[in-house]
Design a protein around this motif. Structure first.
Motif, PDB file in Angstrom:
ATOM      1  N   LEU A  41       0.835  -1.186   0.000  1.00 54.41           N
ATOM      2  CA  LEU A  41       0.000   0.000   0.000  1.00 54.41           C
ATOM      3  C   LEU A  41       0.875   1.244   0.000  1.00 54.41           C
ATOM      4  N   GLU A  42       0.408   2.272  -0.682  1.00 55.24           N
ATOM      5  CA  GLU A  42       1.023   3.592  -0.644  1.00 55.24           C
ATOM      6  C   GLU A  42       0.317   4.405   0.439  1.00 55.24           C
ATOM      7  N   PRO A  43       0.987   5.410   1.010  1.00 55.37           N
ATOM      8  CA  PRO A  43       0.318   6.240   2.024  1.00 55.37           C
ATOM      9  C   PRO A  43      -0.995   6.809   1.485  1.00 55.37           C
ATOM     10  N   GLY A  44      -2.039   6.703   2.282  1.00 59.37           N
ATOM     11  CA  GLY A  44      -3.343   7.254   1.925  1.00 59.37           C
ATOM     12  C   GLY A  44      -4.244   6.334   1.134  1.00 59.37           C
ATOM     13  N   GLU A  45      -3.747   5.179   0.691  1.00 61.59           N
ATOM     14  CA  GLU A  45      -4.561   4.255  -0.097  1.00 61.59           C
ATOM     15  C   GLU A  45      -5.370   3.328   0.807  1.00 61.59           C
ATOM     16  N   THR A  46      -6.544   2.943   0.313  1.00 61.27           N
ATOM     17  CA  THR A  46      -7.288   1.857   0.936  1.00 61.27           C
ATOM     18  C   THR A  46      -6.738   0.539   0.384  1.00 61.27           C
ATOM     19  N   ILE A  47      -7.122  -0.563   1.009  1.00 66.99           N
ATOM     20  CA  ILE A  47      -6.657  -1.853   0.508  1.00 66.99           C
ATOM     21  C   ILE A  47      -7.197  -2.138  -0.892  1.00 66.99           C
ATOM     22  N   HIS A  48      -8.407  -1.702  -1.172  1.00 69.68           N
ATOM     23  CA  HIS A  48      -8.984  -1.908  -2.506  1.00 69.68           C
ATOM     24  C   HIS A  48      -8.261  -1.067  -3.557  1.00 69.68           C
ATOM     25  N   GLN A  49      -7.989   0.178  -3.239  1.00 69.28           N
ATOM     26  CA  GLN A  49      -7.255   1.046  -4.170  1.00 69.28           C
ATOM     27  C   GLN A  49      -5.875   0.480  -4.462  1.00 69.28           C
ATOM     28  N   ALA A  50      -5.190   0.013  -3.431  1.00 70.42           N
ATOM     29  CA  ALA A  50      -3.849  -0.544  -3.612  1.00 70.42           C
ATOM     30  C   ALA A  50      -3.880  -1.784  -4.493  1.00 70.42           C
ATOM     31  N   LEU A  51      -4.840  -2.661  -4.252  1.00 72.60           N
ATOM     32  CA  LEU A  51      -4.941  -3.877  -5.051  1.00 72.60           C
ATOM     33  C   LEU A  51      -5.194  -3.552  -6.518  1.00 72.60           C
ATOM     34  N   LEU A  52      -6.132  -2.661  -6.782  1.00 68.21           N
ATOM     35  CA  LEU A  52      -6.421  -2.272  -8.165  1.00 68.21           C
ATOM     36  C   LEU A  52      -5.210  -1.630  -8.828  1.00 68.21           C
ATOM     37  N   ARG A  53      -4.529  -0.728  -8.130  1.00 68.93           N
ATOM     38  CA  ARG A  53      -3.343  -0.068  -8.684  1.00 68.93           C
ATOM     39  C   ARG A  53      -2.244  -1.080  -8.980  1.00 68.93           C
ATOM     40  N   GLU A  54      -1.950  -1.934  -8.012  1.00 64.67           N
ATOM     41  CA  GLU A  54      -0.876  -2.919  -8.196  1.00 64.67           C
ATOM     42  C   GLU A  54      -1.176  -3.866  -9.356  1.00 64.67           C
ATOM     43  N   CYS A  55      -2.409  -4.327  -9.462  1.00 64.09           N
ATOM     44  CA  CYS A  55      -2.757  -5.233 -10.564  1.00 64.09           C
ATOM     45  C   CYS A  55      -2.694  -4.526 -11.915  1.00 64.09           C
ATOM     46  N   ARG A  56      -3.129  -3.259 -11.969  1.00 61.04           N
ATOM     47  CA  ARG A  56      -3.000  -2.497 -13.234  1.00 61.04           C
ATOM     48  C   ARG A  56      -1.534  -2.352 -13.614  1.00 61.04           C
ATOM     49  N   GLU A  57      -0.689  -2.028 -12.633  1.00 65.74           N
ATOM     50  CA  GLU A  57       0.742  -1.865 -12.910  1.00 65.74           C
ATOM     51  C   GLU A  57       1.383  -3.182 -13.345  1.00 65.74           C
ATOM     52  N   GLU A  58       1.059  -4.255 -12.667  1.00 64.42           N
ATOM     53  CA  GLU A  58       1.748  -5.527 -12.889  1.00 64.42           C
ATOM     54  C   GLU A  58       1.172  -6.351 -14.040  1.00 64.42           C
ATOM     55  N   LEU A  59      -0.135  -6.235 -14.280  1.00 63.32           N
ATOM     56  CA  LEU A  59      -0.799  -7.059 -15.297  1.00 63.32           C
ATOM     57  C   LEU A  59      -1.262  -6.274 -16.514  1.00 63.32           C
ATOM     58  N   GLY A  60      -1.350  -4.956 -16.377  1.00 66.53           N
ATOM     59  CA  GLY A  60      -1.816  -4.126 -17.478  1.00 66.53           C
ATOM     60  C   GLY A  60      -3.320  -4.165 -17.679  1.00 66.53           C
ATOM     61  N   VAL A  61      -4.062  -4.657 -16.689  1.00 68.91           N
ATOM     62  CA  VAL A  61      -5.529  -4.714 -16.758  1.00 68.91           C
ATOM     63  C   VAL A  61      -6.117  -4.320 -15.403  1.00 68.91           C
ATOM     64  N   THR A  62      -7.381  -3.944 -15.424  1.00 63.07           N
ATOM     65  CA  THR A  62      -8.105  -3.669 -14.184  1.00 63.07           C
ATOM     66  C   THR A  62      -8.871  -4.923 -13.806  1.00 63.07           C
ATOM     67  N   VAL A  63      -8.524  -5.513 -12.678  1.00 60.44           N
ATOM     68  CA  VAL A  63      -9.187  -6.735 -12.231  1.00 60.44           C
ATOM     69  C   VAL A  63     -10.516  -6.401 -11.566  1.00 60.44           C
ATOM     70  N   GLY A  64     -11.387  -7.386 -11.523  1.00 60.49           N
ATOM     71  CA  GLY A  64     -12.611  -7.287 -10.753  1.00 60.49           C
ATOM     72  C   GLY A  64     -12.359  -7.908  -9.387  1.00 60.49           C
ATOM     73  N   ILE A  65     -12.734  -7.212  -8.327  1.00 58.43           N
ATOM     74  CA  ILE A  65     -12.541  -7.722  -6.965  1.00 58.43           C
ATOM     75  C   ILE A  65     -13.833  -8.392  -6.507  1.00 58.43           C
ATOM     76  N   ASP A  66     -13.728  -9.654  -6.107  1.00 61.03           N
ATOM     77  CA  ASP A  66     -14.893 -10.387  -5.609  1.00 61.03           C
ATOM     78  C   ASP A  66     -15.029 -10.254  -4.089  1.00 61.03           C
ATOM     79  N   TYR A  67     -13.971 -10.557  -3.349  1.00 63.19           N
ATOM     80  CA  TYR A  67     -14.036 -10.503  -1.887  1.00 63.19           C
ATOM     81  C   TYR A  67     -12.643 -10.569  -1.263  1.00 63.19           C
ATOM     82  N   LEU A  68     -12.554 -10.097  -0.029  1.00 61.18           N
ATOM     83  CA  LEU A  68     -11.372 -10.242   0.821  1.00 61.18           C
ATOM     84  C   LEU A  68     -11.531 -11.551   1.575  1.00 61.18           C
TER      85      LEU A  68
END
Length: 134
Positions: A41-68
């Motif tokens: 996580l980056e400062p100020g991010e929620t866990i959902h924001q961090a997951l979406l950002r990291e997956c976009r950076e690493e995979l080049g796509v926006t994933v759909g989040i089902d559940y924690l």
């Protein structure tokens, strides 16, 4: 824990193919290990924001989040790790960042004990968020 103490937190995605195998990425740094998509996580991010950002950076796509499905403590990294069940968009074409050399789907039996536990907890999710320390 004192007010000025710090700890790490990361979020990672469990993504499977039609055969139930798990997507892992090979790091281009360190020992070149294989791991779930995601990161810190980056400062100020929620866990959902961090997951979406990291997956976009690493995979080049926006994933759909089902559940924690779980939050796990890793003593080696002094880090809490959030595990999410995610889906790739239909007909997604993965584009790895410079942080990774390759991607591939792995059978559960091929995963390390820690990875397997986190992934099995995620795939067997019954509405209860799991936790464990490694």
């Amino acid at each position: 824990m004192a007010f000025d103490d710090r700890f790490r937190m990361s979020c990672h995605a469990v993504i499977t193919d039609a055969a139930g195998q798990v997507l892992l990425l090979q790091a281009s740094y360190g020992d070149g290990s294989w791991g779930l998509p995601g990161g810190a996580l980056e400062p100020g991010e929620t866990i959902h924001q961090a997951l979406l950002r990291e997956c976009r950076e690493e995979l080049g796509v926006t994933v759909g989040i089902d559940y924690l499905s779980g939050i796990y403590y890793h003593a080696q990294y002094q880090s809490q790790v959030c595990i999410f069940r995610c889906q790739l968009p239909a007909a997604a074409r993965l584009q790895l960042s410079g942080e990774h050399l390759a991607w591939r789907y792995w059978a559960l039996v091929e995963l390390s004990a820690v990875q397997r536990r986190r992934v099995e907890d995620c795939l067997g999710f019954d509405g209860t968020v799991r936790s464990a320390a490694f």
